[in-house]
Motif scaffolding. Structure first.
Motif, PDB file in Angstrom:
ATOM      1  N   LYS A  33       0.847  -1.212   0.000  1.00 27.74           N
ATOM      2  CA  LYS A  33       0.000   0.000   0.000  1.00 27.74           C
ATOM      3  C   LYS A  33       0.875   1.252   0.000  1.00 27.74           C
ATOM      4  CE  LYS A  33      -4.096  -2.049   2.068  1.00 27.74           C
ATOM      5  NZ  LYS A  33      -4.462  -2.723   3.310  1.00 27.74           N
ATOM      6  N   PHE A  34       1.975   1.197   0.748  1.00 23.52           N
ATOM      7  CA  PHE A  34       2.902   2.328   0.793  1.00 23.52           C
ATOM      8  C   PHE A  34       3.493   2.590  -0.602  1.00 23.52           C
ATOM      9  CE2 PHE A  34       7.230   3.940   1.063  1.00 23.52           C
ATOM     10  CZ  PHE A  34       7.087   5.061   1.876  1.00 23.52           C
ATOM     11  N   VAL A  35       3.922   1.526  -1.281  1.00 19.82           N
ATOM     12  CA  VAL A  35       4.506   1.656  -2.626  1.00 19.82           C
ATOM     13  C   VAL A  35       3.471   2.207  -3.603  1.00 19.82           C
ATOM     14  CG1 VAL A  35       5.443   0.332  -4.591  1.00 19.82           C
ATOM     15  CG2 VAL A  35       6.282  -0.104  -2.272  1.00 19.82           C
ATOM     16  N   HIS A  36       2.241   1.719  -3.486  1.00 19.01           N
ATOM     17  CA  HIS A  36       1.163   2.196  -4.364  1.00 19.01           C
ATOM     18  C   HIS A  36       0.937   3.700  -4.177  1.00 19.01           C
ATOM     19  CE1 HIS A  36      -2.533   2.538  -6.541  1.00 19.01           C
ATOM     20  NE2 HIS A  36      -3.243   2.796  -5.454  1.00 19.01           N
ATOM     21  N   LYS A  37       0.874   4.134  -2.921  1.00 19.35           N
ATOM     22  CA  LYS A  37       0.664   5.566  -2.640  1.00 19.35           C
ATOM     23  C   LYS A  37       1.826   6.395  -3.183  1.00 19.35           C
ATOM     24  CE  LYS A  37      -2.197   4.927   1.472  1.00 19.35           C
ATOM     25  NZ  LYS A  37      -2.093   4.615   2.910  1.00 19.35           N
ATOM     26  N   PHE A  38       3.031   5.877  -3.059  1.00 15.39           N
ATOM     27  CA  PHE A  38       4.217   6.593  -3.540  1.00 15.39           C
ATOM     28  C   PHE A  38       4.180   6.749  -5.069  1.00 15.39           C
ATOM     29  CE2 PHE A  38       8.719   6.223  -5.070  1.00 15.39           C
ATOM     30  CZ  PHE A  38       9.138   7.491  -4.688  1.00 15.39           C
ATOM     31  N   ILE A  39       3.874   5.667  -5.780  1.00 16.17           N
ATOM     32  CA  ILE A  39       3.823   5.717  -7.250  1.00 16.17           C
ATOM     33  C   ILE A  39       2.716   6.661  -7.710  1.00 16.17           C
ATOM     34  CG2 ILE A  39       3.295   4.325  -9.322  1.00 16.17           C
ATOM     35  CD1 ILE A  39       4.813   1.996  -7.989  1.00 16.17           C
ATOM     36  N   GLU A  40       1.581   6.606  -7.042  1.00 17.16           N
ATOM     37  CA  GLU A  40       0.463   7.505  -7.385  1.00 17.16           C
ATOM     38  C   GLU A  40       0.835   8.968  -7.104  1.00 17.16           C
ATOM     39  OE1 GLU A  40      -3.295   6.658  -7.926  1.00 17.16           O
ATOM     40  OE2 GLU A  40      -2.196   5.087  -8.985  1.00 17.16           O
ATOM     41  N   TYR A  41       1.423   9.192  -5.946  1.00 16.02           N
ATOM     42  CA  TYR A  41       1.782  10.558  -5.534  1.00 16.02           C
ATOM     43  C   TYR A  41       2.763  11.176  -6.540  1.00 16.02           C
ATOM     44  CZ  TYR A  41       3.041  14.414  -2.397  1.00 16.02           C
ATOM     45  OH  TYR A  41       3.229  15.653  -1.840  1.00 16.02           O
ATOM     46  N   GLN A  42       3.722  10.365  -6.990  1.00 11.51           N
ATOM     47  CA  GLN A  42       4.742  10.848  -7.925  1.00 11.51           C
ATOM     48  C   GLN A  42       4.254  10.806  -9.382  1.00 11.51           C
ATOM     49  OE1 GLN A  42       6.730  12.371  -5.762  1.00 11.51           O
ATOM     50  NE2 GLN A  42       8.623  11.533  -6.601  1.00 11.51           N
ATOM     51  N   ASP A  43       3.108  10.183  -9.584  1.00 15.11           N
ATOM     52  CA  ASP A  43       2.513  10.037 -10.917  1.00 15.11           C
ATOM     53  C   ASP A  43       3.480   9.407 -11.918  1.00 15.11           C
ATOM     54  OD1 ASP A  43       0.418  10.165 -12.721  1.00 15.11           O
ATOM     55  OD2 ASP A  43       0.941  12.167 -13.443  1.00 15.11           O
ATOM     56  N   TYR A  44       4.170   8.367 -11.474  1.00 15.52           N
ATOM     57  CA  TYR A  44       5.059   7.634 -12.382  1.00 15.52           C
ATOM     58  C   TYR A  44       4.232   6.776 -13.341  1.00 15.52           C
ATOM     59  CZ  TYR A  44       8.911   8.653  -9.096  1.00 15.52           C
ATOM     60  OH  TYR A  44       9.842   9.266  -8.292  1.00 15.52           O
ATOM     61  N   GLN A  45       4.652   6.738 -14.595  1.00 19.07           N
ATOM     62  CA  GLN A  45       4.007   5.902 -15.620  1.00 19.07           C
ATOM     63  C   GLN A  45       5.060   4.958 -16.214  1.00 19.07           C
ATOM     64  OE1 GLN A  45       0.760   6.278 -16.116  1.00 19.07           O
ATOM     65  NE2 GLN A  45       0.405   8.260 -15.150  1.00 19.07           N
ATOM     66  N   ASN A  46       4.586   3.866 -16.843  1.00 21.24           N
ATOM     67  CA  ASN A  46       5.512   2.916 -17.508  1.00 21.24           C
ATOM     68  C   ASN A  46       6.664   2.510 -16.585  1.00 21.24           C
ATOM     69  OD1 ASN A  46       4.110   2.879 -19.979  1.00 21.24           O
ATOM     70  ND2 ASN A  46       5.065   4.825 -20.555  1.00 21.24           N
ATOM     71  N   VAL A  47       6.298   2.070 -15.407  1.00 19.63           N
ATOM     72  CA  VAL A  47       7.286   1.761 -14.364  1.00 19.63           C
ATOM     73  C   VAL A  47       7.874   0.362 -14.577  1.00 19.63           C
ATOM     74  CG1 VAL A  47       7.546   1.286 -11.892  1.00 19.63           C
ATOM     75  CG2 VAL A  47       6.177   3.251 -12.650  1.00 19.63           C
ATOM     76  N   HIS A  48       9.195   0.276 -14.446  1.00 18.30           N
ATOM     77  CA  HIS A  48       9.881  -1.018 -14.343  1.00 18.30           C
ATOM     78  C   HIS A  48      10.129  -1.231 -12.853  1.00 18.30           C
ATOM     79  CE1 HIS A  48      10.386  -0.887 -18.681  1.00 18.30           C
ATOM     80  NE2 HIS A  48      10.796   0.354 -18.535  1.00 18.30           N
ATOM     81  N   LEU A  49       9.449  -2.221 -12.288  1.00 20.06           N
ATOM     82  CA  LEU A  49       9.463  -2.415 -10.832  1.00 20.06           C
ATOM     83  C   LEU A  49      10.383  -3.575 -10.478  1.00 20.06           C
ATOM     84  CD1 LEU A  49       8.176  -1.326  -8.225  1.00 20.06           C
ATOM     85  CD2 LEU A  49       6.311  -2.951  -8.539  1.00 20.06           C
ATOM     86  N   LEU A  50      11.446  -3.268  -9.740  1.00 13.23           N
ATOM     87  CA  LEU A  50      12.446  -4.280  -9.396  1.00 13.23           C
ATOM     88  C   LEU A  50      12.468  -4.486  -7.889  1.00 13.23           C
ATOM     89  CD1 LEU A  50      16.088  -4.477 -10.757  1.00 13.23           C
ATOM     90  CD2 LEU A  50      15.671  -4.616  -8.306  1.00 13.23           C
ATOM     91  N   GLY A  51      12.448  -5.757  -7.469  1.00 14.57           N
ATOM     92  CA  GLY A  51      12.486  -6.048  -6.037  1.00 14.57           C
ATOM     93  C   GLY A  51      13.437  -7.171  -5.716  1.00 14.57           C
TER      94      GLY A  51
END
Length: 258
Positions: A70-88
């Motif tokens: 949920k924290f990561v989701h809020k961060f991506i939304e807040y920053q309005d990142y698009q076409n994200v390559h998500l690495l974990g």
């Protein structure tokens, strides 16, 4: 690593370079330093973003894989990142998988290395032996093929965490949450191209885990690296970066016309 840690709202993060966002999620004992080589290489090709995950700052009720997602989701939304390559890596991979399953809209690709989510060897039944520095040192060394990667600085960080009672409780809560939150039945729903980079000598999420992810994720490719443990991006950064760069380049090539 001399990168500026930015802060907006409740989020602290590093952001370097321009281009499609490459967001890096660290593991349970991870830190920004885990990604030093990755950042310096990929900031020339992507906007590299490393959020500081609030592993030890959430209230106990939300100290879970779901709480981190949920924290990561809020961060991506807040920053309005698009076409994200998500690495974990490790627990960060688990959070990334959960995120792609729950909020796939902004994610272009998924990259997992030593990810939990199917199976992982934890610190063991005796964890944590508070005050036993040698025990913590041996456990930290287990993360790597070459124990010398577990520097005194790294061992000291882990030791400090497990010697703090509240932090230790939160680490155990996260580790238990990871084991409970097995994603085996849902992983085949991932639509994004997925890259799996695994150490052939990973003692925490052994090679069979990488093969199982590959079997379950429809559009995935799997690469093993020899003489490498649970954190390939730290232990063999050049090989890791080469595999990842090839994957990202291929994603952006126009489809061949038959």
């Amino acid at each position: 690593m001399n990168y500026t840690i930015k802060q907006v709202d409740k989020f602290k993060y590093i952001e370097e370079g321009e281009g499609e966002p490459l967001i890096l999620l660290h593991g349970l004992f991870g830190a920004l330093s885990n990604f030093g080589d990755l950042i310096s290489y990929f900031k020339n090709h992507n906007k590299v973003v490393v959020p500081l995950l609030p592993l030890l700052d959430m209230d106990l009720l939300h100290t879970s894989v779901g709480g981190l997602q949920k924290f990561v989701h809020k961060f991506i939304e807040y920053q309005d990142y698009q076409n994200v390559h998500l690495l974990g890596n490790s627990l960060g991979g688990h959070v990334a998988i959960l995120h792609v399953l729950k909020q796939p809209e902004r994610i272009k690709s998924l990259i997992l290395t030593g990810s939990s989510g199917l199976f992982e060897n934890g610190m063991g039944d005796t964890y944590p032996k508070r005050g036993d520095y040698d025990y913590i040192k041996k456990k930290t060394e287990l993360t790597f093929y070459d124990p010398k990667i577990a520097t005194k600085e790294l061992v000291d960080e882990v030791y400090e965490i497990v010697n703090n009672r509240l932090k230790a409780i939160k680490i155990i809560a996260l580790a238990k949450s990871a084991i409970r939150n097995n994603l085996g039945e849902d992983i085949n729903q991932i639509k994004q191209p997925t890259l799996l980079i695994w150490g052939n000598n990973d003692a925490i999420t052994p090679p069979f885990v990488g093969r199982e992810f590959h079997r379950l994720i429809p559009n995935s490719e799997l690469h093993f690296i020899d003489k490498c443990g649970h954190a390939p991006m730290m232990e063999v950064p050049e090989e890791f970066n080469r595999i990842l760069h090839k994957f990202l380049t291929k994603l952006n090539e126009p489809a061949a016309v038959a």
